[in-house]
Write an enzyme that holds these catalytic residues in place. Structure first.
Site, PDB file in Angstrom:
ATOM      1  CB  CYS A 310     -80.624   4.175  43.434  1.00  0.00           C
ATOM      2  SG  CYS A 310     -80.602   4.022  45.170  1.00  0.00           S
ATOM      3  CE  LYS A 369     -77.727   6.941  38.194  1.00  0.00           C
ATOM      4  NZ  LYS A 369     -77.355   8.006  39.098  1.00  0.00           N
ATOM      5  CB  CYS A 514     -74.436  11.043  43.568  1.00  0.00           C
ATOM      6  SG  CYS A 514     -75.286   9.453  43.527  1.00  0.00           S
TER       7      CYS A 514
HETATM    8  S1  SF4 Z   1     -72.382   9.074  40.902  1.00  0.00           S
HETATM    9 FE1  SF4 Z   1     -71.271   7.335  41.734  1.00  0.00          FE
HETATM   10  S2  SF4 Z   1     -72.415   6.797  43.603  1.00  0.00           S
HETATM   11 FE2  SF4 Z   1     -73.763   8.065  42.347  1.00  0.00          FE
HETATM   12  S3  SF4 Z   1     -74.927   6.619  41.122  1.00  0.00           S
HETATM   13 FE3  SF4 Z   1     -73.166   7.245  39.903  1.00  0.00          FE
HETATM   14  S4  SF4 Z   1     -71.630   5.676  40.278  1.00  0.00           S
HETATM   15 FE4  SF4 Z   1     -73.165   5.498  41.925  1.00  0.00          FE
END
Ligand code: SF4
Ligand code: SF4
Ligand code: SF4
Ligand code: FES
Lengths: 593, 162
Positions: A310, A369, A514
């Site tokens: 994910c 993302k 996150c």
């Molecule tokens: S915030 Fe960091 S840990 Fe969370 S999905 Fe994005 S890259 Fe991965």
């Protein structure tokens, strides 16, 4: 540990041997300015090049001023942090830095949050006596990150986090003297480099040299377009951090104000990525149990450990660094992408809106993302499942622009049906959460029993690598957890050598997961803020009436009405993906003479 | 999708042999780079990529080192490398004008190679021929007591050598 006594600014202090002057002074409430020095305590992030010299202090008996961030205390040392000489030296350092810095603070996206600007304010800089040559590097805009190296002050924090904490190695100091800068190999674009778009370099850059690609204007335009139905999804970690942008204490849970603000901004539907996190668990959990059952039945070819999928930065990492292992991660898409895929099919049909007329926006703690939603495989005929991904910081800007008084908003709730979620969905926001959510569901599905206690405390924590064994009615499942790609690398190397004891491994790229993603409010090295967000995530989980993904009623309806079974035909089409080998290929050149 | 790098088979094998002779030890990067440059004459991106993969270090780090030291070059030298001495004796007798004239005539800057690969241009510290100042080397040949006006002629003469 031996104690060392010394005097700082006429006051005596005793600190453990090995302490730096900077830390000893901090303990006494003396705040020596720093710039290159950066530490995330307890997270294994430490940049101490001792290069900028903004922190110099006077040490009795030494001819030269000493950089406080790298100079260790000694017995009987007498330090002056605020002598005229030290203050003037610091001022000169600052003026020299500013002489090669484009003074466009008014339109810089770091303005108000910039450590260099803060120092200029603190020192009351009113003019810059040096006429410096100005650097002229090319601006680079990648899918997630903007690199404006004219603003770089060569603190090398980004290089340290990218090489030491992430072991990605996309960035390195290059050249020497005036043209020295941090760059990629051969100045290639970040997209050509091994960069994972984790955004941690952006999170630690003290100035506006590394910033995120801003999509707020596109979001405003979409909302204003009457022909479009605009749907927004919010990731779990956003609700425990957004409040900081409005002066609230770290760890404030602002779910209610957040949804109210999104409605006030004019989004047509305000939904929750926690919902699709629950969906992820249905798919990933089924995949885990499927592989595990095969394994327990003696199938030797089954791919274990299964790796979570994910975190898009993590996906980029194994695609580039460990392409030979690309068949072992779960094929489940990330919650962001699952949400987009369902919103533009199931939900669009439900409300009678054509795919082309729906815009899906995601609010994420994450910079990867932004890159992820632009991947070709996540679009149908060029129309992406998720149109725009904005960060927690960008959302705060949107709210401020719209004259919304965030703190006094009356709390609202998410819309139905893609807004109903569980405690299992919210813990996706921190390290260990995805695998804990998976265990809650896998346990009940596998054993047919109800869990007495849904809290798997053994999976929680902020250590970089953790391991635990979960007893599923006699079957023992070994779980590994890593956050920070350097830690993930260690676990992957075990897998590569065939030495891994784990059945399942969860990886998140960012420190703490996150909650400290590259798109979160900046913490400027204060790891207590990360800790507070971490606690808030579990607090939110405890407050939820339902805490297991498979009990989410709207997920159950989705399977009944639309998907059929988890990992079934329709799920495979919409909710699963595949990975690519991105390691540079060295080809033999036959023509080149 | 993945970046593709092309390199000739024998060059790749040679670079890998050099890395192996240093046990693929990342601490030996500078020595590996030296030997590779001695072999190839310069350090093109593809050579750095091969070195990075064999020593298991990021390519950006290899490039960081190559770009940091002036004795490493990513540009192949011309068939006739021109080096203009900028030692004190040459300098006071007008070496800078000579160098500028080379730049104009060849249309390249210091550290560059012309598009036809014939000439490359470099500046040197004292070559020990101060009696002949100002001095320029073209390949092995020493040209002394140069004035800016001579530059055009000696370039043409060198070109005629084929
Ligand atoms: S915030 Fe960091 S840990 Fe969370 S999905 Fe994005 S890259 Fe991965
Ligand atoms: S985004 Fe992450 S991987 Fe990319 S350069 Fe920054 S720290 Fe390195
Ligand atoms: S880009 Fe930012 S973090 Fe990196 S060296 Fe420059 S100022 Fe420091
Ligand atoms: S903060 Fe101490 S040298 Fe930069």
């Amino acid at each position: 540990m031996d104690q060392v006594k010394l005097i700082i600014d006429n006051k005596e202090v005793a600190v453990p041997n090995g302490t730096t002057i900077l830390k000893a002074a901090q303990q006494m409430g003396i705040n020596i300015p720093t710039l290159c020095h950066f530490e995330l305590k307890g997270m294994g992030v430490h940049n101490k090049p001792g290069g900028c010299r903004i922190c110099v202090v006077e040490v009795e008996g030494r001819r030269n001023l000493a950089p406080a961030c790298v100079t260790e205390v000694t017995e009987g040392m007498v330090v002056r942090t605020n002598s005229i000489r030290a203050i003037n030296a610091r001022r000169t350092v600052l003026e020299l830095l500013l002489s090669d810095h484009p003074a466009d603070c008014l339109k810089c996206s770091k303005s108000g949050n910039c450590e260099l600007q803060n120092l200029a304010i603190r020192f009351g800089i009113r003019e810059i006596p040096f006429e410096g040559e100005q650097s002229t590097y090319q601006l680079e805009v990648s899918p997630s990150i903007i690199r404006d190296m004219n603003k770089c002050i060569m603190c090398r924090r980004c290089e340290t986090i990218c090489n030491d904490f992430q072991t990605v190695g996309a960035l390195s100091a290059i050249e020497r003297g005036f043209p020295a800068v941090v760059s990629t190999a051969f100045n290639q674009t970040l997209a050509q480099s091994p960069c994972t778009f984790c955004g941690q370099c952006v999170a630690v850059c003290p100035v506006g040299a590394l910033t995120e690609v801003d999509h707020t204007a596109k979001v405003i335009r979409s909302i204003a377009d009457e022909k479009k139905t605009v749907v927004v999804q919010v990731a779990p970690a956003v609700r425990v951090a957004l409040g900081e942008e409005f002066g609230m204490t770290p760890g404030s849970i602002v779910t209610g104000q957040l949804t109210a603000a999104l409605k006030a901004l004019g989004f047509d539907y305000v939904f929750d990525t926690d919902w699709s996190a629950d969906l992820t668990i249905m798919e990933e959990g089924t995949e885990l149990l499927g592989r595990l059952t095969k394994y327990l039945n003696g199938d030797k070819d089954v791919k274990l450990p299964i790796l979570t999928s994910c975190c898009p930065a993590w996906v980029n990492f194994f695609e580039y660094q460990f392409p030979a292992l690309k068949d072992i991660p779960s094929t489940a898409k990330s919650p962001q992408q699952m949400f987009g895929a369902i919103a533009k099919t199931y939900f669009a049909d439900k409300i009678g809106v054509k795919r082309e007329d729906m815009i899906v926006v995601s609010v994420m703690p994450c910079l990867a993302k932004k890159y992820e939603c632009g991947r070709d495989e996540f679009a149908v005929n060029g129309n992406p499942d998720v149109d725009y991904s904005i960060t927690t910081r960008e959302l705060a800007h949107l709210i401020k622009q719209a004259n919304i008084d965030f703190a006094s908003l009356e709390e609202a709730s998410f819309d139905s049906p893609l807004g109903e979620s569980t405690g299992a969905g919210v813990i996706f926001g921190t390290t260990g959460g995805v695998i804990e959510a998976a265990c809650r569901t896998a346990y009940e599905v596998f054993t047919g029993k109800t869990l007495d206690k849904v809290d798997f405390e053994e999976l929680r924590g902020l250590e970089g690598i953790r391991a635990a064994t979960i007893d599923m009615n006699g079957t023992k499942i070994n779980i590994g957890i890593a956050h920070g790609l350097s830690n993930a690398r260690k676990l992957l190397e075990q897998v590569e050598r065939g030495e891994s004891q784990f059945h399942a491994i969860e990886v998140m790229a960012c420190p703490g997961g996150c909650i400290d993603g590259g798109g979160q409010p900046l913490h400027h090295g204060n790891s207590d803020i990360i800790k507070a967000r971490w606690e808030a995530i579990y607090k939110t989980d405890r407050s939820m009436p339902i805490r297991k993904s498979h009990e989410n009623p709207s997920i159950q309806t989705l399977y009944k009405e639309f998907l059929g079974n988890p990992c079934g035909h329709k799920s495979h089409e919409l909710l699963h993906t595949h990975y690519f080998d991105k390691k540079p290929v060295i080809e033999i050149d036959l023509d080149k003479k | 999708m993945p970046v593709r790098i092309k390199i000739r088979q024998e060059n790749r094998e040679k670079i890998e042999a050099i890395c192996r002779s240093f046990n693929n030890n990342p601490g030996e990067l500078i020595n590996v780079l030296h030997q590779t440059q001695n072999f190839l004459g310069y350090l093109p991106a593809e050579a750095q990529e091969v070195i990075a993969q064999n020593l298991h270090i990021p390519t950006a780090k290899v490039y960081g080192v190559v770009s940091f030291y002036s004795f490493f070059s990513m540009i192949p030298k011309g068939k006739y490398p021109v080096s203009v001495c900028m030692g004190t004796a040459c300098y006071v007798r007008g070496a800078e004008k000579v160098l500028d004239e080379f730049k104009t005539q060849l249309g390249i800057g210091v550290g560059e190679t012309g598009p036809d690969g014939e000439f490359s241009l470099a500046s040197l510290r004292c070559v020990g021929a101060c009696g002949l100042a100002p001095v320029a080397l073209i390949g092995e040949k020493v040209h002394g007591r140069l004035a800016a006006d001579d530059v055009k002629v000696i370039i043409e003469e060198t070109r005629k050598l084929g």
